[in-house]
Design a protein around this motif. Structure first.
Motif, PDB file in Angstrom:
ATOM      1  N   TYR A  95     -46.023 -67.307 -43.220  1.00 24.86           N
ATOM      2  CA  TYR A  95     -45.613 -68.691 -43.357  1.00 24.86           C
ATOM      3  C   TYR A  95     -44.883 -69.226 -42.115  1.00 24.86           C
ATOM      4  CZ  TYR A  95     -43.448 -72.921 -45.071  1.00 24.86           C
ATOM      5  OH  TYR A  95     -43.043 -74.217 -45.215  1.00 24.86           O
ATOM      6  N   GLY A  96     -43.857 -68.488 -41.675  1.00 20.19           N
ATOM      7  CA  GLY A  96     -43.101 -69.024 -40.552  1.00 20.19           C
ATOM      8  C   GLY A  96     -42.106 -68.031 -39.997  1.00 20.19           C
ATOM      9  N   ASP A  97     -41.220 -68.551 -39.147  1.00 16.97           N
ATOM     10  CA  ASP A  97     -40.159 -67.699 -38.607  1.00 16.97           C
ATOM     11  C   ASP A  97     -38.822 -68.225 -39.105  1.00 16.97           C
ATOM     12  OD1 ASP A  97     -38.987 -65.630 -37.111  1.00 16.97           O
ATOM     13  OD2 ASP A  97     -38.491 -67.054 -35.520  1.00 16.97           O
ATOM     14  N   ASP A  98     -38.168 -67.436 -39.923  1.00 15.77           N
ATOM     15  CA  ASP A  98     -36.883 -67.823 -40.488  1.00 15.77           C
ATOM     16  C   ASP A  98     -35.786 -67.332 -39.555  1.00 15.77           C
ATOM     17  OD1 ASP A  98     -34.620 -68.276 -41.941  1.00 15.77           O
ATOM     18  OD2 ASP A  98     -35.387 -67.413 -43.807  1.00 15.77           O
ATOM     19  N   GLU A  99     -35.084 -68.285 -38.937  1.00 16.30           N
ATOM     20  CA  GLU A  99     -34.071 -67.899 -37.960  1.00 16.30           C
ATOM     21  C   GLU A  99     -32.753 -67.471 -38.606  1.00 16.30           C
ATOM     22  OE1 GLU A  99     -34.193 -69.941 -34.031  1.00 16.30           O
ATOM     23  OE2 GLU A  99     -35.249 -71.487 -35.156  1.00 16.30           O
ATOM     24  N   ALA A 100     -32.702 -67.478 -39.935  1.00 10.54           N
ATOM     25  CA  ALA A 100     -31.513 -66.962 -40.618  1.00 10.54           C
ATOM     26  C   ALA A 100     -31.515 -65.435 -40.616  1.00 10.54           C
ATOM     27  CB  ALA A 100     -31.450 -67.487 -42.050  1.00 10.54           C
ATOM     28  N   ILE A 101     -32.656 -64.851 -40.259  1.00 11.26           N
ATOM     29  CA  ILE A 101     -32.725 -63.405 -40.054  1.00 11.26           C
ATOM     30  C   ILE A 101     -33.354 -63.162 -38.685  1.00 11.26           C
ATOM     31  CG2 ILE A 101     -33.918 -61.274 -40.765  1.00 11.26           C
ATOM     32  CD1 ILE A 101     -33.441 -61.949 -43.619  1.00 11.26           C
ATOM     33  N   VAL A 102     -32.702 -62.310 -37.897  1.00 15.05           N
ATOM     34  CA  VAL A 102     -33.296 -61.943 -36.610  1.00 15.05           C
ATOM     35  C   VAL A 102     -33.648 -60.452 -36.655  1.00 15.05           C
ATOM     36  CG1 VAL A 102     -32.086 -63.693 -35.271  1.00 15.05           C
ATOM     37  CG2 VAL A 102     -31.029 -61.454 -35.603  1.00 15.05           C
ATOM     38  N   GLY A 103     -34.613 -60.092 -35.837  1.00 15.49           N
ATOM     39  CA  GLY A 103     -34.989 -58.685 -35.817  1.00 15.49           C
ATOM     40  C   GLY A 103     -35.715 -58.350 -34.537  1.00 15.49           C
ATOM     41  N   GLY A 104     -35.782 -57.066 -34.258  1.00 18.62           N
ATOM     42  CA  GLY A 104     -36.501 -56.667 -33.063  1.00 18.62           C
ATOM     43  C   GLY A 104     -36.377 -55.183 -32.802  1.00 18.62           C
ATOM     44  N   ILE A 105     -36.851 -54.793 -31.621  1.00 20.62           N
ATOM     45  CA  ILE A 105     -36.809 -53.391 -31.222  1.00 20.62           C
ATOM     46  C   ILE A 105     -35.769 -53.252 -30.116  1.00 20.62           C
ATOM     47  CG2 ILE A 105     -38.253 -51.415 -30.641  1.00 20.62           C
ATOM     48  CD1 ILE A 105     -40.661 -53.307 -30.835  1.00 20.62           C
ATOM     49  N   GLY A 121     -24.969 -69.349 -37.482  1.00 19.07           N
ATOM     50  CA  GLY A 121     -24.875 -70.119 -36.247  1.00 19.07           C
ATOM     51  C   GLY A 121     -23.453 -70.172 -35.744  1.00 19.07           C
ATOM     52  N   LYS A 122     -23.289 -70.504 -34.464  1.00 20.37           N
ATOM     53  CA  LYS A 122     -21.957 -70.598 -33.860  1.00 20.37           C
ATOM     54  C   LYS A 122     -21.371 -71.996 -34.000  1.00 20.37           C
ATOM     55  CE  LYS A 122     -21.113 -66.550 -32.240  1.00 20.37           C
ATOM     56  NZ  LYS A 122     -19.912 -65.818 -32.605  1.00 20.37           N
ATOM     57  N   ASP A 123     -22.270 -72.983 -34.081  1.00 25.10           N
ATOM     58  CA  ASP A 123     -21.806 -74.352 -34.239  1.00 25.10           C
ATOM     59  C   ASP A 123     -22.719 -75.055 -35.234  1.00 25.10           C
ATOM     60  OD1 ASP A 123     -24.187 -74.995 -32.816  1.00 25.10           O
ATOM     61  OD2 ASP A 123     -23.128 -74.596 -30.953  1.00 25.10           O
ATOM     62  N   THR A 124     -22.413 -76.301 -35.513  1.00 27.68           N
ATOM     63  CA  THR A 124     -23.171 -77.013 -36.544  1.00 27.68           C
ATOM     64  C   THR A 124     -24.661 -77.052 -36.214  1.00 27.68           C
ATOM     65  OG1 THR A 124     -21.224 -78.373 -36.821  1.00 27.68           O
ATOM     66  CG2 THR A 124     -23.234 -79.123 -37.912  1.00 27.68           C
ATOM     67  N   LYS A 125     -24.942 -77.327 -34.935  1.00 22.64           N
ATOM     68  CA  LYS A 125     -26.337 -77.458 -34.543  1.00 22.64           C
ATOM     69  C   LYS A 125     -27.099 -76.146 -34.788  1.00 22.64           C
ATOM     70  CE  LYS A 125     -29.087 -79.069 -30.727  1.00 22.64           C
ATOM     71  NZ  LYS A 125     -29.167 -78.974 -29.280  1.00 22.64           N
ATOM     72  N   GLU A 126     -26.489 -75.047 -34.337  1.00 27.68           N
ATOM     73  CA  GLU A 126     -27.157 -73.761 -34.524  1.00 27.68           C
ATOM     74  C   GLU A 126     -27.194 -73.387 -36.000  1.00 27.68           C
ATOM     75  OE1 GLU A 126     -25.451 -70.265 -32.694  1.00 27.68           O
ATOM     76  OE2 GLU A 126     -27.261 -69.101 -33.093  1.00 27.68           O
ATOM     77  N   ASN A 127     -26.149 -73.760 -36.728  1.00 23.47           N
ATOM     78  CA  ASN A 127     -26.127 -73.447 -38.152  1.00 23.47           C
ATOM     79  C   ASN A 127     -27.241 -74.157 -38.913  1.00 23.47           C
ATOM     80  OD1 ASN A 127     -24.407 -71.500 -39.259  1.00 23.47           O
ATOM     81  ND2 ASN A 127     -22.613 -72.711 -38.709  1.00 23.47           N
ATOM     82  N   VAL A 128     -27.549 -75.377 -38.485  1.00 20.17           N
ATOM     83  CA  VAL A 128     -28.650 -76.093 -39.131  1.00 20.17           C
ATOM     84  C   VAL A 128     -29.956 -75.336 -38.877  1.00 20.17           C
ATOM     85  CG1 VAL A 128     -30.031 -78.209 -39.051  1.00 20.17           C
ATOM     86  CG2 VAL A 128     -27.528 -78.338 -39.075  1.00 20.17           C
ATOM     87  N   ARG A 129     -30.135 -74.912 -37.633  1.00 18.90           N
ATOM     88  CA  ARG A 129     -31.342 -74.168 -37.258  1.00 18.90           C
ATOM     89  C   ARG A 129     -31.432 -72.846 -38.021  1.00 18.90           C
ATOM     90  NH1 ARG A 129     -32.543 -70.987 -32.562  1.00 18.90           N
ATOM     91  NH2 ARG A 129     -30.472 -71.303 -31.668  1.00 18.90           N
ATOM     92  N   ARG A 130     -30.297 -72.199 -38.178  1.00 19.91           N
ATOM     93  CA  ARG A 130     -30.292 -70.885 -38.828  1.00 19.91           C
ATOM     94  C   ARG A 130     -29.940 -70.975 -40.309  1.00 19.91           C
ATOM     95  NH1 ARG A 130     -31.309 -67.245 -35.124  1.00 19.91           N
ATOM     96  NH2 ARG A 130     -30.576 -67.448 -32.984  1.00 19.91           N
ATOM     97  N   ASN A 131     -29.858 -72.190 -40.804  1.00 20.49           N
ATOM     98  CA  ASN A 131     -29.584 -72.422 -42.224  1.00 20.49           C
ATOM     99  C   ASN A 131     -28.329 -71.673 -42.682  1.00 20.49           C
ATOM    100  OD1 ASN A 131     -30.290 -73.801 -44.553  1.00 20.49           O
ATOM    101  ND2 ASN A 131     -31.359 -72.032 -45.418  1.00 20.49           N
ATOM    102  N   PHE A 132     -27.309 -71.665 -41.835  1.00 18.53           N
ATOM    103  CA  PHE A 132     -26.029 -71.023 -42.143  1.00 18.53           C
ATOM    104  C   PHE A 132     -26.192 -69.544 -42.531  1.00 18.53           C
ATOM    105  CE2 PHE A 132     -25.446 -75.518 -42.519  1.00 18.53           C
ATOM    106  CZ  PHE A 132     -24.164 -75.753 -42.022  1.00 18.53           C
TER     107      PHE A 132
END
Lengths: 321, 290
Positions: A95-105, A121-132
C-alpha cells in the motif's frame, strides 16, 4: 550536561529553582567582587544531593513524563550512534510507506542486523508526516517484511518501541489494523533469528507489542509498557482522566514494574534525569545492552530461539490452578 | 437550543447500531424473550430452537458459551477443560476479585472463555468459545492461558482449532499482563500452524481491541456472524481522532467483508454446516481424490 534549553518537568521544579539561585549568585560574585564561593559550594552540594533525591526516587508518573519528553531521543537519534552503515528501507510493497515506523539494515559491531523502530517527529511538521509515531497497518506490514528479509539473510532483528499506540483512524480500520498487528505477533513467534525488542519511550498497547514479540524485551529505565495510557485507564476505571497520575501507579507500567513481574529480561539504566540529558551517553548504554543480549542469543540455533520465545511468553500470566 | 441538541443526540444513538445501550441488550430471563433489535417478543424456548436468531428481524442475539456448544457440537461430545484455573488480582485492584466471582456465579464459567474438546458431525476439534456475559469477554491471564492450553491440546492431538470470539479486548484490571496474553496465544497459534493444522476464527459480536488484534484476525479462515461489531479501536475514539462522522455500517462484519478482512459472513443457522464442511475439506482422505 547538554546545554540547550530543555523543557523541565514539574517534578524537577525544586532543581530548577536551586540551579537558578546558583547562577544568580555566581553572576553576583563576578560583578560585585564579593567572594560568595563558600555559599555557592554549599548550594552546589545541596543541588547534588537534591538531584539524587529526586532522580533516584522517581515516581511512576515522573517516569511517564520523562518517557514523553519532547526532546527524548527517538529511534533515528540512536541509530547513527549505535549502528554503522544504516541504510533505510521503505514501504510494505502493498500500500505505502508509513513513516511512523522506520527500518533498515545496519551493522552492529561488525554483525549485520535489521533495525526497526517506531518514529516520532521532532516538531509539529515532522510529527504530521510521521503521524506522531502512531502507525497504520502498512507500518506494521513494512516491519514484518523487513523481519522476514532479516530471517532470510540470517540477521538478528532489533526493534525499538516508542509509540502511544497504533493509530485509531478510519483508514487504519479499513486496511486491517487488527490483522496487521495480529499477523506480526504470530509471525514474530516463528522467526528463526534472534529478536531483541527494546522500549525506548512509550510502549502503548497492541501497537507497541506488534514489534515486541522478542527473545528478549528490554526497557530503558524511564520507559513504559502498558495495555492502555494512564489517562485512558483513569477515564475508564474512574471516569476521570485527571486521575492519570494515580492510574500510572496502579497499572504498573514502568520498567522497574515490568522487571519485577518478569516480563522483561533487563532494564537499561538511564542518564540521571532521563535520556534527553545526554543522548550520546544513552546511546552507549543502549549499545552495551544490545551487545549483551546478542551475545546470549547469537549462539542459539533457530529451533532454540523459537522455543525460548515460546517459553518466555507462555510463562506470562497470574492465576492459580 | 438544548432540546434541539437532545433530539440529534437521541437520533444518533438510535441510528448507531454499533454502540448498543447496555440495558437494552441484557438477556432477559424467563418465559418470553424480547429481541433487543426489533423488540419482537418470542417464547424463550422457541428462541433457543432458533439459536437465538430473531425470527422477525434476523438479529443474531448474544449467546452464552454453553448455548454455543449446544448449537454446534454433536450431542454430548463436548468436554470442557481447565475450569479449575482461577483468576488472580495481580495489580490489587479493589473489587476485582468480587466482580470475577459475581460473573462466575452468573455464567457458570470460571472465566470469559469456555474451552474443550468436542465433535462436529463426528469430526473431532478443540474449541474455545468466549462469553461476553463474563466481564465483557475481556482477556486477562486466565483467558489467555485457557486459550493457549486449548491451542496446545489441538496441536498435540493434531486437531483443528476453532475459536468463537466475543470480547471487548484486553482486561484493564490485569494491566500489561493482559496485553501479553496477545503474544502468548500467538506463539501457541504459530506452533499449531507449523504442524499444518487448521485454525478457524469465528468472530461474533463484539470482537474488538486486543482480541481483534490477535488470534481473532489470524485464522486460516476468518468468518463472522452477520452484523457483528469487529474492530481495533472504539468508534468513539476514532470519531474523536479523525473528527468526522463514520458510516453507519463502520466496523460491522459486512464492512469488514467489503474491505477484504474476512473470508465470509455466515448466518448462525448455517454455521455448523459451514464448520463441518471446512473441517472435512482439511482432513486428509476425507474427500474423494483428496
Amino acid at each position: 550536561m547538554a546545554k540547550k534549553v530543555q523543557k523541565s518537568l514539574p517534578f524537577e521544579e525544586p532543581l530548577i529553582q536551586l540551579r537558578k539561585k546558583i547562577i544568580e549568585l555566581k553572576e553576583y560574585t563576578e560583578n560585585a567582587e564579593v567572594d560568595l564561593s563558600t555559599e555557592i559550594n554549599s548550594l552546589e552540594a545541596r543541588l547534588e544531593k537534591l538531584e539524587i533525591d529526586i532522580y533516584e526516587d522517581m515516581k511512576p508518573w515522573d517516569r511517564v513524563q520523562v518517557a514523553r519528553h519532547p526532546n527524548r531521543p527517538t529511534t533515528l537519534d540512536y541509530v547513527p550512534h549505535v549502528f554503522d552503515d544504516f541504510i533505510e528501507l521503505h514501504g510494505d510493497r502493498l500500500y505505502g510507506d508509513d513513516e511512523a515506523i522506520v527500518g533498515g539494515i545496519a551493522s552492529f559491531k561488525g554483525q549485520p542486523v535489521t533495525v526497526i523502530g517506531h518514529q516520532r517527529g521532532k516538531d509539529t511538521k515532522e510529527n504530521v508526516r510521521r503521524n506522531f509515531g502512531m502507525p497504520h497497518p502498512e507500518g506494521y506490514r513494512k516491519a514484518l517484511r523487513l523481519m522476514k528479509q532479516a530471517e532470510k539473510f540470517n540477521r538478528p532483528i532489533i526493534c525499538l518501541i516508542d509509540t502511544k499506540g497504533a493509530y485509531p483512524g478510519k483508514a487504519a480500520e479499513e486496511r486491517g489494523q487488527s490483522e496487521a498487528i495480529a499477523r506480526n505477533l504470530v509471525e514474530m513467534a516463528g522467526l528463526e533469528v534472534p529478536v531483541i525488542s527494546i522500549v525506548i519511550g512509550e510502549g502503548g498497547s497492541g501497537g507497541a507489542l506488534a514489534l515486541g514479540v522478542g527473545n528478549h524485551i528490554l526497557m530503558l529505565e524511564n520507559s513504559t509498557f502498558s495495555v492502555i495510557s494512564p489517562e485512558g485507564a483513569a477515564s475508564i476505571l474512574w471516569k476521570d482522566s485527571a486521575l492519570a497520575q494515580t492510574a500510572a501507579e496502579a497499572m504498573k507500567i514502568t520498567a522497574p514494574d515490568l522487571l519485577e513481574m518478569g516480563i522483561i529480561e533487563r532494564m537499561i539504566p538511564e542518564i540521571r534525569g532521563g535520556a534527553h540529558h545526554d543522548p550520546l551517553k544513552q546511546a552507549e548504554l543502549l549499545s552495551e545492552a544490545i551487545e549483551k543480549s546478542l551475545s546470549e542469543l547469537n549462539p542459539l540455533n533457530p529451533e532454540d530461539l523459537i522455543d525460548q520465545r515460546y517459553n518466555k511468553f507462555k510463562a506470562i500470566g497470574v492465576f492459580t490452578e | 437550543m438544548t432540546m434541539i441538541r437532545d433530539i440529534f443526540k437521541r437520533n444518533r444513538e438510535r441510528n448507531d447500531p454499533t454502540i448498543p445501550s447496555k440495558a437494552a441488550k441484557d438477556v432477559p430471563e424467563g418465559l418470553m424473550y424480547k429481541c433487543p433489535e426489533c423488540k419482537h417478543i418470542e417464547l424463550t424456548k422457541e428462541m433457543a430452537k432458533l439459536q437465538k436468531v430473531c425470527p422477525k428481524c434476523d438479529h443474531h442475539c448474544k449467546m452464552t458459551a454453553q448455548e454455543r456448544v449446544e448449537s454446534l457440537m454433536d450431542k454430548g461430545s463436548f468436554e470442557s477443560i481447565d475450569n479449575h484455573l482461577k483468576t488472580g488480582n495481580p495489580l490489587g485492584f479493589p473489587g476485582y476479585t468480587e466482580k470475577i466471582e459475581a460473573d462466575s456465579k452468573k455464567t457458570g464459567l470460571n472465566e470469559a472463555v469456555l474451552t474443550g474438546i468436542g465433535k462436529i458431525d463426528g469430526q473431532p476439534l478443540v474449541a474455545a468459545i468466549m462469553d461476553s456475559h463474563f466481564r465483557m469477554g475481556s482477556m486477562g491471564s486466565v483467558v489467555g492461558e485457557k486459550i493457549t492450553r486449548a491451542i496446545e491440546l489441538a496441536t498435540d492431538k493434531g486437531y483443528p482449532f476453532v475459536i468463537f470470539t466475543a470480547s471487548g479486548g484486553a482486561r484493564m484490571q490485569e494491566g500489561v499482563l493482559s496485553l501479553m496474553q496477545m503474544a502468548k496465544t500467538s506463539v501457541a497459534l504459530k506452533r499449531h500452524s507449523n504442524e499444518g493444522l487448521l485454525f478457524i476464527s469465528v468472530l461474533t459480536h463484539p470482537t474488538t481491541g486486543g482480541v481483534s488484534a490477535s488470534f481473532a484476525s489470524v485464522g486460516d479462515i476468518n468468518i463472522a456472524e452477520p452484523k457483528a461489531l469487529i474492530g481495533f479501536a472504539g468508534r468513539r475514539v476514532i470519531e474523536q481522532t479523525v473528527r468526522e462522522k463514520l458510516p453507519e455500517d463502520f466496523q460491522t462484519a459486512e464492512f469488514l467483508l467489503a474491505h477484504g478482512q474476512l473470508d465470509a459472513v455466515v448466518h448462525r443457522h448455517k454455521m455448523q454446516n459451514t464448520l463441518s464442511s471446512l473441517i472435512k475439506l482439511h482432513t486428509k482422505g476425507a474427500v474423494a481424490n483428496g
